[in-house]
Structures are given as C-alpha cells and as structure tokens.
Enzyme design. Structure first.
Site, PDB file in Angstrom:
ATOM      1  N   THR A 185       0.751  -1.043  -0.105  1.00 50.55           N
ATOM      2  CA  THR A 185      -0.012  -0.152   0.080  1.00 50.55           C
ATOM      3  C   THR A 185       0.917   1.423   0.091  1.00 50.55           C
ATOM      4  O   THR A 185       1.974   1.143   0.403  1.00 50.55           O
ATOM      5  CB  THR A 185      -0.737  -0.054   1.115  1.00 50.55           C
ATOM      6  OG1 THR A 185       0.099   0.145   2.215  1.00 50.55           O
ATOM      7  CG2 THR A 185      -1.818  -1.062   1.144  1.00 50.55           C
ATOM      8  N   GLU A 330      -6.040  -3.417  -1.700  1.00 51.47           N
ATOM      9  CA  GLU A 330      -6.391  -4.615  -0.642  1.00 51.47           C
ATOM     10  C   GLU A 330      -7.483  -5.251  -1.681  1.00 51.47           C
ATOM     11  O   GLU A 330      -7.919  -6.441  -1.147  1.00 51.47           O
ATOM     12  CB  GLU A 330      -7.064  -4.115   0.545  1.00 51.47           C
ATOM     13  CG  GLU A 330      -6.317  -3.763   1.579  1.00 51.47           C
ATOM     14  CD  GLU A 330      -5.603  -2.201   1.396  1.00 51.47           C
ATOM     15  OE1 GLU A 330      -5.686  -1.511   0.278  1.00 51.47           O
ATOM     16  OE2 GLU A 330      -4.823  -1.569   2.433  1.00 51.47           O
ATOM     17  N   LYS A 441     -12.729  18.004  10.970  1.00 45.61           N
ATOM     18  CA  LYS A 441     -13.664  17.964  11.872  1.00 45.61           C
ATOM     19  C   LYS A 441     -13.878  19.449  12.478  1.00 45.61           C
ATOM     20  O   LYS A 441     -13.091  19.764  13.261  1.00 45.61           O
ATOM     21  CB  LYS A 441     -13.343  16.921  13.011  1.00 45.61           C
ATOM     22  CG  LYS A 441     -13.268  15.846  12.537  1.00 45.61           C
ATOM     23  CD  LYS A 441     -12.590  14.697  13.478  1.00 45.61           C
ATOM     24  CE  LYS A 441     -12.480  13.320  12.631  1.00 45.61           C
ATOM     25  NZ  LYS A 441     -10.984  13.297  12.402  1.00 45.61           N
ATOM     26  N   TRP A 446     -18.497  16.989  10.356  1.00 45.15           N
ATOM     27  CA  TRP A 446     -17.453  16.705   9.388  1.00 45.15           C
ATOM     28  C   TRP A 446     -17.641  17.425   8.020  1.00 45.15           C
ATOM     29  O   TRP A 446     -18.608  17.518   7.543  1.00 45.15           O
ATOM     30  CB  TRP A 446     -17.475  14.995   8.730  1.00 45.15           C
ATOM     31  CG  TRP A 446     -17.220  13.982   9.734  1.00 45.15           C
ATOM     32  CD1 TRP A 446     -16.397  14.327  11.242  1.00 45.15           C
ATOM     33  CD2 TRP A 446     -17.263  12.902   9.943  1.00 45.15           C
ATOM     34  NE1 TRP A 446     -15.963  13.198  11.834  1.00 45.15           N
ATOM     35  CE2 TRP A 446     -16.598  12.153  10.906  1.00 45.15           C
ATOM     36  CE3 TRP A 446     -17.974  11.796   9.004  1.00 45.15           C
ATOM     37  CZ2 TRP A 446     -16.447  10.990  11.417  1.00 45.15           C
ATOM     38  CZ3 TRP A 446     -17.652  10.479   9.339  1.00 45.15           C
ATOM     39  CH2 TRP A 446     -16.902   9.972  10.286  1.00 45.15           C
TER      40      TRP A 446
END
Ligand code: AMP
Length: 545
Positions: A185, A330, A441, A446
């Site tokens: 990754t 993944e 935040k 959000w």
C-alpha cells in the site's frame, strides 16, 4: 449427494496466458520504451518468453513461494514478468519506483525479494540501495544490455538471460490458494503494508474486470493501460486482458497527455483506465490542441475522486463514457461504474449525480458501513460511516503484519476496515466522504475535503485543488484550500468562492485560499496531504476570508 460433480481444475494465473497464447496469439501488445521506440509483440510471444523467464528464474534457484521484485514501467517485458514469475509459482512483487529509496529498501527487505527485474531507467536506484537489501542476489536489467556487475550489485541482461538455451519450464499445477502477487500500500501513514493476492483471487478479480459491470474488458477492446503496472497490479487489467484476449497498449515511462492521445489515435484504443490526474491532463491537452479521440468509447477513472467537471466534459464533448469507480490495493476494483438499464434511461442530470459518486457495490466485494460504536449505518445516502469490505479477492490480512486493527471480526465474519469514510445509498452507490484521516472536523461536524476540492476545481482559473484541515481556536479544525492556477490566472478568492457556494454547505467553505506552484503527489498520484500539512503547519488564519 454432497458435492457437485465438476472437475477439480485450479484457478491459476498460468491458465490466463496459456489461453491468450493459444487463442489470441496474433493479438498485439504494443509497448513504447523510454527513448520513444515502439515494439510490437503479441500474446503468443508473451506466452513463450514468459515461460523462458520462468526457466531462467528456476535455474537461478528461485522456488515456489519466493518473491521476485519488479521495478519497471508498463511495457512488454514487465508483462512477461507478470506471467513468468507467477507461472512458475514464485510471487510477483511489483515495486513503485516513485517511492523514496528508504521505502523501496524497506519493502524489498520486508518481502525478502530474491531477484529484482529492473528497468534501465532505475539502475541508479539499484546502485544506491543494493547494499541495504541483502536478500537480492541478482538484478536483471530489462533491456538488451546490462552494466558490468560490481561487488555490490550483480547484474544480468534480461534478453541474454532468458535466451540462454534452457529447457522450457512446464508450469506446475499449483494450488489456487498459493500467493501470486504481492503489492504494498502507499503507506501514507506508517510503513507500507503488503497485500498478497492468491492465484484464485487474481483469476476471480480478472473475471469481474471482464464483466460489463467491471471494466468490460473483452476481445473487441484495444486497451491503453494508463495505470502503472506497479499500482495495484495495473488494476488487474494485464491479467484480464489475457483472459479476454484483448489488444494491449503499454505506454512505458511517458504518461504525458500528448503521448497518451497519440497512442489512443494510432492504436484505435477503445478503453483506458487511469487516475483523475491523467484524465484531467488529457482533457486540458484536447482543449488546447483541438484534437479528439474518436475511437475511445469508455474509460475507468478511480484511485481518487474524479471531479464532476472532468466526467461531464469527457461524456458530453468527447463522447467517452466514464465509469467512476472506487478500489484499493487490498481488493483492486471495489465498485461498478456502469449505468443500469434504468439509469441509462434517466435524464442526464440524474446520471451526472450518480457518476459523481464512486460507483456502486459490485458482485464479489460486499460493502458495509459502521459508526464509531461499531453499529451498522443505514444505506440512506446521507449518514457517513467507516466503509468495510469483504469478498473472495479482498485481503484477509496483510503479509507478515500482526496488527489486528486492520480487520473487524463481527458476528457474521471478518471485514476489512478500508480507512475510508463513506455513505451508501439505496441503489448501492458509495460516496467517499474522505479518508478517515483527511476528513475535517469542524465544530464536531465533518467536512469532506474531497467535496471541497471538486467544488474548487470547477472554477475556471483553477487547475488543481487540495484541501487540508488546520487547527482553529473556535471550531477545532477548519479547511484551507490550496490551488494551482492556470498559467496566466491571478488568484481571486471571490471568484473561487462564488463557484463553490452553490455546490457545498456554506459552513464548509474554506477559511482561506492560497495559490501554490504545485501540489505534491504520492508515488501513486494521490495528493500528498501529509506533506501539505507539514508545509502549512504554521499557516495563520489572521488573513482569513
Ligand atoms: P490505493 O490502495 O493506493 O489504490 O488507495 C486506495 C484509496 O484510494 C481508497 O481507500 C480511497 O481512499 C481512494 N480512492 C480510490 N478510488 C476512489 C474514488 N473513486 N473516490 C475517492 N477516493 C478513492
């Protein structure tokens, strides 16, 4: 009767290339090298040469399960490596050459690569890191010649090496659960993690890629692979292309818009895949030059959020149907972008709304959302939660990695925690609100940095936008918008805000906008927010809008 009565045939990578070599032998694989020279190969040649590569690897002592690294561009020799390494049962470890030396050394050591196949363009990397990676006993130079070996680095030339008279290795009947590939990754937090796909998973995800709701890879396509083969196995397209017997155009090192458009035109490319940055530059090039891409019918875009303005111009002006998908190392492709029969018949505006989302759930990758308490979140298209995924080609764990926080064990099995915050609607469409670590935040609510970036890029003066959250006394965190402007444009905060206002809630609007020369990218073309956060750590809100 307990079991069905089918034959027990394993799903192996070798079956893909065997099929392509046998049935689509003359179908071309076109590659361009770093000097701009074109080489025309075909599936039959790739099949034969990959078998000779297996034989060379075996004579070097590489055994089933051993990892073999590649540091290479998209070209025919890299494609041979895909099949030659997997075919004999070794594990194809594609390495991103854009990573820092220390990261390359880290992943080679972590994978314990025995042999590395390396493009001549990266020989300096080998020179710099060879002493740090003791497991590598041979560097195979992917070209017609190799430099002289030294005490530190032993080189052989790929062409001579696979040409030496050897018996062609008959590929073994492996267990389909054996590891075929290893891909790390991006590692934007902590060290990169290794994702290992089995032969079975590669064949299954290639099948998904060939379906109409996948990337519709089929024998009628001429495919330009604008995704690097070191990024998520080129989104499985090098495998799917063999399964389908599709023509493949491999652009090598040069991913400039002009070069890509040239490939599309000269090879009558019908399908291509790549990250939004690639398509943004292609569209800018087409607009500037007045050229077009009449053969190109369909593209897949993903890897980061594709701005709606990009999708619209490709669809409406250039007649390219855009499949906006989400995925990750993944699992490769994790969603489907194609319109359903019903959506195909809706107003363009309704289609646009769906295309701006990151695709919908595709068979094979099951998705779910949970809140901070681990409770399942409704699929109402509104409530965000952490996105979970599971399926036969989703990583069940990481290679040599003990941290169990990457997965969630629930009453109904194990799920991968993707690290993305998303919503899912009742049609299965996902909207990636943000990476969990990038979401801003503000006052307990959000703000999606991705939505703000998409809104900003619609301003005519802006070519690229990045949003980061910075500490704020009153709100905890507030967004800072960083923009790269078109050549002659001057920064006008007002102009940019006017374009953004109708697109996002007013309290999301950035507290400041700063023009910068360029936005840093990670090795896989994503905005490197870690670098930007450090760069703007001392930014003062005093001059804020
Ligand atoms: P990688 O493993 O390098 O391919 O990175 C995977 C990550 O890229 C995902 O977890 C998402 O955060 C991001 N990503 C991929 N596709 C999209 C998309 N269509 N929209 C937004 N983010 C995306």
């Amino acid at each position: 009767m307990a079991d069905g009565l089918n034959m027990n045939r394993q799903l192996l990578v070798s079956t893909l290339i065997n099929y392509a070599g046998r049935n689509h032998g003359a179908t071309e694989i076109i590659s361009t090298d770093s000097s701009g020279n074109t080489f025309r190969s075909n599936w039959s040649l790739i099949a034969e040469r990959s078998q000779r590569l297996s034989s060379a690897l075996a004579s070097e002592g590489v055994k089933q399960g051993d990892r073999v690294g590649t540091i290479a561009w998209n070209d025919y020799r890299h494609l041979e490596a895909y099949y030659g390494i997997c075919g004999m049962g070794a594990v194809l470890h594609t390495i991103n050459p854009r990573l820092h030396d220390s990261q390359i050394a880290y992943i080679i050591n972590h994978a314990e690569d025995q042999v590395v196949l390396i493009d001549p363009d990266f020989l300096e990397v080998a020179e710099r890191i060879a002493h740090l990676v003791p497991s590598v006993r041979l560097w195979v130079v992917l070209g017609d010649e190799a430099p002289k070996s030294s005490v530190a680095v032993k080189y052989v030339c790929y062409e001579t090496w696979i040409d030496e008279k050897r018996e062609v290795l008959i590929w073994p009947e492996l267990d389909e659960w054996a590891a075929a590939t290893l891909c790390y990754t991006s590692g934007t937090t902590g060290n990169p993690k290794g994702v290992s796909q089995s032969h079975r998973a590669i064949v299954l995800q290639s099948w998904a890629t060939c379906t109409g709701d996948g990337h519709n890879v089929n024998s009628g396509q001429s495919i330009l692979l604008a995704v690097p083969m070191f990024h998520v196995n080129g989104w499985a397209i090098p495998f799917a292309a063999a399964m389908a017997g599709a023509k493949l155009v491999l652009p090598g090192a040069n991913l400039d818009a002009g070069a890509l458009v040239e490939h599309i035109r000269s090879e009558e490319v019908t399908f291509s895949a790549g990250v939004p940055t690639i398509w943004l530059s292609v569209v800018q090039y087409l607009e500037r030059t007045g050229r077009d891409v009449p053969s190109l019918k369909q593209i897949a875009v993903g890897g980061s959020a594709a701005p709606s303005s990009l999708i619209d111009i490709l669809e409406d002006k250039y007649g390219v149907s855009v499949s906006h998908v989400w995925g990750m190392t993944e699992m490769t492709q994790g969603s489907a972008g194609r319109f359903t029969h019903r959506v195909e018949r809706l107003e363009r505006e309704e289609q646009r709304k769906r295309q701006s989302m990151a695709g919908r759930e595709i068979y094979g990758v099951e998705l779910s959302l949970i809140d901070s308490e681990g409770q399942e979140v409704d699929r109402d298209g509104q409530t965000p939660g952490e996105l979970l995924a599971r399926g036969p080609w989703v990583a069940g764990s990481y290679f040599r990695h003990d941290d169990d926080s990457t997965h969630l064990e629930s009453g109904d099995g194990s799920w991968l925690r993707t690290g993305d915050v998303a919503t899912i609607n009742d049609e299965g469409y996902i909207t990636i609100v943000d990476r969990a670590k990038d979401v801003i935040k503000s006052g307990g609510e959000w703000i999606s940095s991705i939505d703000l970036e998409n809104a900003a890029i619609a301003a005519p003066s802006v070519t690229e936008a990045a949003v980061i959250g910075l500490p704020h006394d009153r709100w905890g965190e507030r967004p800072l918008l960083l923009v790269v402007l078109h050549n002659e444009a001057e920064l006008s905060q007002e102009e940019i805000l006017d374009v953004m206002k109708p697109q996002v809630p007013s309290w999301w609007l950035p507290n400041d906008i700063v023009a910068i020369d360029q936005i840093p990218h990670t090795g896989t073309g994503k905005i490197d927010k870690k670098v930007l956060r450090t760069q703007f750590a001392d930014h003062s809100w005093s001059a804020a809008i």
